[in-house]
Design an enzyme around this catalytic site. Structure first.
Site: not given
Ligand code: ADE
Length: 285
Positions: A221, A223
């Site tokens: 992703d 975030d």
């Molecule tokens: N693990 C996978 N994506 C994450 C994110 N955006 N923040 C923290 N841990 C994660």
């Protein structure tokens, strides 16, 4: 054969365990209770076997069926369990968010530094309670991830023509919540490239234990996104993206294990165990 018998610990994140257990034959399983050490119960049983003739030990970071949160993982018990069974290396897998455009979704990345934003975890073996880890140990954190093992992971992926990028700073947050937009922005300003919840204290406990550690991070992703990337992390996406790419991660792990077995690691292990840790410890006694 060198002075040290190579044994590789694999830390399975996010569903990798199921796939490994389906595809690989494990010779034995050390029950979780039997792998208990002075730091307590590890997250899962230890699945021990061989891959390409190399001894391998698999541990499931969040427990079988994803039951243990990142905060509640007993990182010390996990790393100690690997040390007790004689692991020379740890290959950790992790899902992560990307804070920069350079690392897009589904990209494999090998981090080379970290920013530790965890607050509720025991981050050292040297707290005065252990006979094995006696004294005080102020361990330098550069390099944080073992550079040569990281190089081997990159070589393995390249050999398989799987895209991988080496060199990134990973921010480890406490969780269980994800970051706010403002936090995410701040981490990017600080120079963070990736973000997850488990690299710390895993990476520095492994170093204290004298085990060569590296991590294979899968971007799941963006975030909270950024000016030019509209996105917002959702746990369902994290699992789905990781799951979709499990075969890729597995192939890189298997190829890495094969390449690790072709090297002589004695000097590197001695550098970490004898020269590095013992000298750091003796310098304060
Ligand atoms: N693990 C996978 N994506 C994450 C994110 N955006 N923040 C923290 N841990 C994660």
């Amino acid at each position: 054969m060198g002075k040290y018998k190579i044994k590789i610990g694999i830390i399975a994140g996010c569903g990798l365990d199921k796939s490994f257990k389906e595809d690989l034959t494990y010779f034995s399983k050390i029950e979780r209770e039997d792998a208990t050490n002075e730091y307590g119960l590890p997250s899962s049983s230890l699945y021990t076997g061989t891959i390409s003739g190399v001894d391998v030990v698999l541990l499931i970071r969040h427990g079988s069926g994803y039951k243990v949160s990142a905060t509640d993982v007993n990182y010390r018990a996990n790393i100690e369990a690997f040390r007790v069974v004689g692991c020379t290396h740890i290959l950790a897998t992790t899902a992560c968010g990307s804070l920069v455009k350079l690392f897009s979704k589904e990209q494999l990345v090998i981090p080379d530094s970290f920013i530790d934003r965890t607050v509720h975890r025991k981050g050292t073996f040297y707290d005065g309670t252990s006979k094995y880890y006696s004294g005080i140990c102020n361990l330098p954190m550069e390099p944080s991830f073992d550079p040569h093992t990281s190089q081997i992971v990159e070589n393995a992926a390249k050999k398989l023509e799987i895209s991988i990028k080496k060199g990134a700073t990973i921010v480890a947050i406490e969780g269980p919540r994800f970051s706010s937009k403002a936090e995410s922005y701040m981490f990017r300003q600080w120079g963070g490239h990736l973000i997850n919840m488990t690299t710390c204290p895993e990476v520095f406990l492994a170093k204290e234990a004298g085990i060569l550690y590296t991590s294979i991070a899968m971007v799941t992703d963006y975030d909270c996104g950024s000016d030019d990337i509209a996105d917002n992390v959702h746990p369902v996406d994290v699992f789905n993206v990781f799951k979709r790419n499990i075969n890729k991660i597995k192939s890189v792990l298997i190829q890495t294990i094969e390449l690790i077995s072709q090297e002589d690691w004695d000097q590197r292990i001695d550098d970490l165990k004898v020269f590095y840790i013992d000298l750091v410890k003796s310098s304060v006694t």
